[in-house]
Design a protein around this motif. Structure first.
Motif, PDB file in Angstrom:
ATOM      1  N   ILE A 158       1.407  -1.089   0.610  1.00  0.00           N
ATOM      2  CA  ILE A 158      -0.145  -0.101  -0.003  1.00  0.00           C
ATOM      3  C   ILE A 158       0.913   0.860   0.008  1.00  0.00           C
ATOM      4  O   ILE A 158       2.171   1.331   0.427  1.00  0.00           O
ATOM      5  N   LEU A 195       0.137   5.129   1.341  1.00  0.00           N
ATOM      6  CA  LEU A 195      -1.164   5.857   2.196  1.00  0.00           C
ATOM      7  C   LEU A 195      -0.233   7.554   2.361  1.00  0.00           C
ATOM      8  O   LEU A 195      -1.132   8.506   3.001  1.00  0.00           O
ATOM      9  N   ALA A 231      -4.216  -0.625  -1.794  1.00  0.00           N
ATOM     10  CA  ALA A 231      -4.690   1.576  -1.441  1.00  0.00           C
ATOM     11  C   ALA A 231      -3.594   1.419  -1.521  1.00  0.00           C
ATOM     12  O   ALA A 231      -2.716   1.902  -0.873  1.00  0.00           O
ATOM     13  N   SER A 283     -11.436   5.522  -9.655  1.00  0.00           N
ATOM     14  CA  SER A 283     -11.297   5.213  -8.075  1.00  0.00           C
ATOM     15  C   SER A 283     -11.712   3.206  -8.778  1.00  0.00           C
ATOM     16  O   SER A 283     -11.728   2.493  -8.888  1.00  0.00           O
ATOM     17  N   LEU A 305      -9.083  -2.045  -6.183  1.00  0.00           N
ATOM     18  CA  LEU A 305      -7.586  -1.151  -5.144  1.00  0.00           C
ATOM     19  C   LEU A 305      -8.970  -0.181  -4.420  1.00  0.00           C
ATOM     20  O   LEU A 305      -9.430   0.597  -4.457  1.00  0.00           O
ATOM     21  N   ASP A 306      -8.531  -0.193  -3.369  1.00  0.00           N
ATOM     22  CA  ASP A 306      -8.739   0.989  -1.593  1.00  0.00           C
ATOM     23  C   ASP A 306      -8.787   2.188  -1.964  1.00  0.00           C
ATOM     24  O   ASP A 306      -7.213   2.816  -2.459  1.00  0.00           O
ATOM     25  N   VAL A 345      -8.458   5.853  -0.241  1.00  0.00           N
ATOM     26  CA  VAL A 345      -8.018   6.679   0.948  1.00  0.00           C
ATOM     27  C   VAL A 345      -8.541   8.022   0.554  1.00  0.00           C
ATOM     28  O   VAL A 345      -7.428   8.524   0.272  1.00  0.00           O
ATOM     29  N   TYR A 367      -2.396  -1.690   6.548  1.00  0.00           N
ATOM     30  CA  TYR A 367      -4.037  -1.238   6.045  1.00  0.00           C
ATOM     31  C   TYR A 367      -5.295  -2.079   7.030  1.00  0.00           C
ATOM     32  O   TYR A 367      -5.706  -1.073   7.108  1.00  0.00           O
TER      33      TYR A 367
END
Ligand code: AMP
Ligand code: MN
Ligand code: MN
Ligand code: MN
Length: 286
Positions: free
Chosen positions: A4, A6, A33, A52, A57-58, A60, A273
């Motif tokens: 991920i 972030l 993510a 998205s 995928l996430d 955020v 995550y």
């Protein structure tokens, strides 16, 4: 499960990629993510969330805001924020106004130092509403005064150098409170970045910021050594803090830093995550 990232910037602030381009890169890198954490603006989030849906995928929604602590800037990332939250947007509007005032002062200083640069040129290279020093750096490199953006910071734009001007920063209490009110979690970004801060510094800041509601710290980051990463993971455990991690990808505005992998040695596992989602569920005080 993929890794991920972030901590990623788009051209809504000082990154060079659109939110849609960031998602495409993330998907090519098989990241599970990513969080969009632009400086002092949420104007990229709408596109980020919409686009998205095309990827597995996430995405955020986030932001990064610098706050004032003992005459220095501490960077806070907010994750899972509601980008339409009015009080948060008001804060970001104020912060950007102070950026704009500071940017005019930087132009004056640079012109005094003999650089040919205008505010219109800076506005011209910035595609979003949050304009910062990397946009100045880009122009100074394009005009041949320096070879690459980092050199502009090291010789001119960073604190202590001739082109540096401070800007007014919000206080930590307000920023953390508004991130919470917008449904987000607040993380201390890159706690040991660009300085030789050590464990006692980190703990002294945490002793203040945890009382203000800080939810976690960024323990994985492009420039961290293995020792720094491990020190921060231990600190997070000691204080029962959530752990975040990301590259601080800025596209070509920060050459050498790749999404997901930083300078090559970064890998933020998916379990990080999962840990954040777990802490999010158990909630935090606002
Ligand atoms: P500003 O928000 O306008 O003060 O500019 C800060 C941004 O410039 C950060 O988000 C980084 O992208 C970049 N930056 C800040 N300090 C440095 C540095 N010492 N070297 C390289 N880039 C930096
Ligand atoms: Mn930046
Ligand atoms: Mn930062
Ligand atoms: Mn950042």
């Amino acid at each position: 499960m993929g890794n991920i990232d972030l901590h990623v910037h788009s051209n809504a602030s000082d990154g060079s990629c659109t939110p849609a381009e960031l998602l495409k890169i993330a998907s090519e890198k098989q990241l599970a993510a990513i969080a969009l954490t632009d400086h002092d603006t949420v104007s990229g989030i709408e596109e980020f969330l919409r686009e998205s849906a095309r990827y597995d995928l996430d995405a955020v929604p986030g932001l990064e805001v610098s706050v004032l602590y003992k005459d220095s800037a501490i960077h806070i990332t907010g994750l899972f924020i509601d980008h339409k939250n009015q009080p948060l947007m008001e804060l970001l509007g104020e912060v950007r106004e102070n950026r704009d005032k500071r940017n005019e002062l930087i132009i004056g200083k640079l012109q005094e130092l003999g650089y040919e640069i205008t505010l219109d040129e800076v506005l011209g290279v910035a595609s979003g509403e949050s304009i910062g020093r990397p946009h100045f750096a880009k122009i100074l490199v394009e005009k041949g005064y320096f070879s690459y953006p980092q050199e502009v910071f090291d010789k001119c734009l960073k604190k202590g150098m001739s082109g540096y001007c401070p800007r007014m920063l919000p206080d930590p209490e307000r920023a953390i409170k508004l991130i919470h009110e917008a449904g987000g979690m607040a993380f201390w970004a890159h706690p040991v970045h660009r300085a030789d801060e050590n464990l006692s510094y980190v703990e002294s800041v945490l002793n203040v910021f945890i009382k203000l509601g800080l939810d976690g710290i960024e323990a994985y980051y492009s420039t961290f050594t293995r020792e720094q990463q491990e020190m921060l993971l231990r600190v997070a455990e000691k204080y029962n803090l959530a752990v975040s991690g990301g590259s601080d990808f800025h596209g070509e505005n920060m050459p050498g830093v790749e999404m997901g992998s930083g300078f090559g040695g970064l890998a933020v596992p998916f379990s990080i995550y999962g840990g954040i989602l777990g802490k999010r569920k158990t909630g935090h005080s606002t």
